[in-house]
Design a protein around this motif. Sequence first.
Motif, PDB file in Angstrom:
ATOM      1  N   LEU A 247       0.859  -1.187   0.000  1.00  0.00           N
ATOM      2  CA  LEU A 247       0.000   0.000   0.000  1.00  0.00           C
ATOM      3  C   LEU A 247       0.889   1.228   0.000  1.00  0.00           C
ATOM      4  O   LEU A 247       1.822   1.322   0.802  1.00  0.00           O
ATOM      5  N   ASP A 248       0.591   2.170  -0.904  1.00  0.00           N
ATOM      6  CA  ASP A 248       1.394   3.384  -0.928  1.00  0.00           C
ATOM      7  C   ASP A 248       1.120   4.216   0.323  1.00  0.00           C
ATOM      8  O   ASP A 248       0.100   4.059   0.996  1.00  0.00           O
ATOM      9  N   GLU A 249       2.052   5.081   0.631  1.00  0.00           N
ATOM     10  CA  GLU A 249       1.997   5.841   1.883  1.00  0.00           C
ATOM     11  C   GLU A 249       0.741   6.712   1.979  1.00  0.00           C
ATOM     12  O   GLU A 249       0.105   6.809   3.027  1.00  0.00           O
ATOM     13  N   SER A 250       0.350   7.327   0.858  1.00  0.00           N
ATOM     14  CA  SER A 250      -0.827   8.195   0.862  1.00  0.00           C
ATOM     15  C   SER A 250      -2.099   7.391   1.131  1.00  0.00           C
ATOM     16  O   SER A 250      -2.973   7.820   1.897  1.00  0.00           O
ATOM     17  N   SER A 251      -2.197   6.204   0.517  1.00  0.00           N
ATOM     18  CA  SER A 251      -3.372   5.363   0.736  1.00  0.00           C
ATOM     19  C   SER A 251      -3.455   4.910   2.188  1.00  0.00           C
ATOM     20  O   SER A 251      -4.531   4.940   2.801  1.00  0.00           O
ATOM     21  N   TRP A 252      -2.323   4.492   2.754  1.00  0.00           N
ATOM     22  CA  TRP A 252      -2.329   4.033   4.155  1.00  0.00           C
ATOM     23  C   TRP A 252      -2.674   5.185   5.104  1.00  0.00           C
ATOM     24  O   TRP A 252      -3.381   4.982   6.100  1.00  0.00           O
ATOM     25  N   LYS A 253      -2.219   6.367   4.777  1.00  0.00           N
ATOM     26  CA  LYS A 253      -2.567   7.530   5.606  1.00  0.00           C
ATOM     27  C   LYS A 253      -4.073   7.761   5.596  1.00  0.00           C
ATOM     28  O   LYS A 253      -4.684   8.003   6.650  1.00  0.00           O
ATOM     29  N   ALA A 254      -4.691   7.691   4.406  1.00  0.00           N
ATOM     30  CA  ALA A 254      -6.144   7.882   4.297  1.00  0.00           C
ATOM     31  C   ALA A 254      -6.893   6.771   5.033  1.00  0.00           C
ATOM     32  O   ALA A 254      -7.911   7.025   5.699  1.00  0.00           O
ATOM     33  N   ILE A 255      -6.395   5.543   4.933  1.00  0.00           N
ATOM     34  CA  ILE A 255      -7.015   4.426   5.644  1.00  0.00           C
ATOM     35  C   ILE A 255      -6.897   4.633   7.150  1.00  0.00           C
ATOM     36  O   ILE A 255      -7.846   4.381   7.911  1.00  0.00           O
ATOM     37  N   GLY A 256      -5.728   5.088   7.595  1.00  0.00           N
ATOM     38  CA  GLY A 256      -5.528   5.355   9.016  1.00  0.00           C
ATOM     39  C   GLY A 256      -6.468   6.437   9.534  1.00  0.00           C
ATOM     40  O   GLY A 256      -7.019   6.326  10.640  1.00  0.00           O
ATOM     41  N   GLN A 257      -6.674   7.467   8.748  1.00  0.00           N
ATOM     42  CA  GLN A 257      -7.610   8.529   9.147  1.00  0.00           C
ATOM     43  C   GLN A 257      -9.030   7.985   9.249  1.00  0.00           C
ATOM     44  O   GLN A 257      -9.789   8.368  10.144  1.00  0.00           O
ATOM     45  N   ALA A 258      -9.386   7.073   8.343  1.00  0.00           N
ATOM     46  CA  ALA A 258     -10.702   6.445   8.406  1.00  0.00           C
ATOM     47  C   ALA A 258     -10.831   5.595   9.666  1.00  0.00           C
ATOM     48  O   ALA A 258     -11.891   5.563  10.308  1.00  0.00           O
ATOM     49  N   ALA A 259      -9.759   4.901  10.019  1.00  0.00           N
ATOM     50  CA  ALA A 259      -9.778   4.073  11.231  1.00  0.00           C
ATOM     51  C   ALA A 259     -10.000   4.933  12.471  1.00  0.00           C
ATOM     52  O   ALA A 259     -10.798   4.583  13.351  1.00  0.00           O
ATOM     53  N   LEU A 260      -9.315   6.062  12.545  1.00  0.00           N
ATOM     54  CA  LEU A 260      -9.489   6.957  13.687  1.00  0.00           C
ATOM     55  C   LEU A 260     -10.905   7.524  13.714  1.00  0.00           C
ATOM     56  O   LEU A 260     -11.520   7.641  14.781  1.00  0.00           O
ATOM     57  N   ALA A 261     -11.431   7.875  12.535  1.00  0.00           N
ATOM     58  CA  ALA A 261     -12.800   8.400  12.463  1.00  0.00           C
ATOM     59  C   ALA A 261     -13.813   7.350  12.902  1.00  0.00           C
ATOM     60  O   ALA A 261     -14.873   7.678  13.452  1.00  0.00           O
TER      61      ALA A 261
END
Length: 360
Positions: free
Chosen positions: A330-344
């Motif tokens: 997973l590219d860094e930008s995608s994982w960052k967006a996924i991580g933000q979704a997890a926190l949300a």
Amino acid sequence: MQTGFRFQADTLQAFVEALLGYAGSEPEEARLVADHLVSANLAGHDSHGVGMLPSYIRSLSQGYLQLNQHASVVKDAGAVVTLNGNSAFGQVAAHEAIQLGIEKARQFGLAAVALNNAHHIGRIGYWAEKCAAAGFISIHFVNVVGDPMVAPFGGKDSRFGTNPLCVVFPRKDGAPLLLDYATSAIAFGKTRVAWHKGIPVADGCLIDNQGLSTNDPGVMHVPPLGALLTFAQHKGYALATLCEILGGALSGGKTTHQDTLQKSVDAIFNCMTTIILNPDMFDAPDMQHQTEAFIDWVKASPHDPAQPIQVPGEWEANNRQTRLEQGIELDESSWKAIGQAALAAGMPQAELEAFTSRKM
């Protein structure tokens, strides 16, 4: 450019299940959705994998996606059945529809299953593979209700969805033959992956908001929006039209037009009409031999040894083997967006960091 992170499939499976649990999904729902998303990544279709999670969480927060819901039978006419997805996770509603279709095909030799009003049902090949595992042929027509992102042949703006077509044929001693593709030149999710990676898409896939050809995937994500083109020009457009009608109208669902436009890009609703056939019901005792003879024949065509001839579905099977062994990247930008979704969704920061640390 950083390549991002690489995870084992079981790590991503556990992560998605945990994320959805925090969002409110019951364990079985979380398991079904996670299995589907990770399976898409394993097959090489990152466009339909865990990168969909940010969109799902936004759709949930906007009131479109409904958790812990199930498909309900609207009409049961024996071998033909219609179901309402009730805005449930498509991975749940389609699972229930396909399981019912397989049962009907065992009983009648063939079945037609219509599913409408389901949230994003994901990679259609996954459902075809379930049919093939049961020994059945299946054909799937799918539309994307009210979410125009593809231009008609000769048009300069978006008018309908990516409208996939999928067909599978089970082989006795090999991976099934699997045709599964969007009728657009590329899937919308592939523009998302390219946009996150900061790379262009191939020629002939996109037009900008002026109707001009472009390689910039950002035209699908940053206003003013452009549109995807259909594959093979008028041929892809014609196939998309039939997927819209057979998938949307015939299923008892909706087609895309002015009155059905969605207010949010994350409100992804699919309709799917599936035909399931038991090949043993046909008078074709030589079927498997003829299939393998054809496959051997086409693979024997002169070719570059470094680029072997593949049959439909072989690309996915090879990806699955490689990614099970080497992990899912997973590219860094995608994982960052996924991580933000997890926190949300409510996942604690410490737990997100713990999953991130499990990268390979």
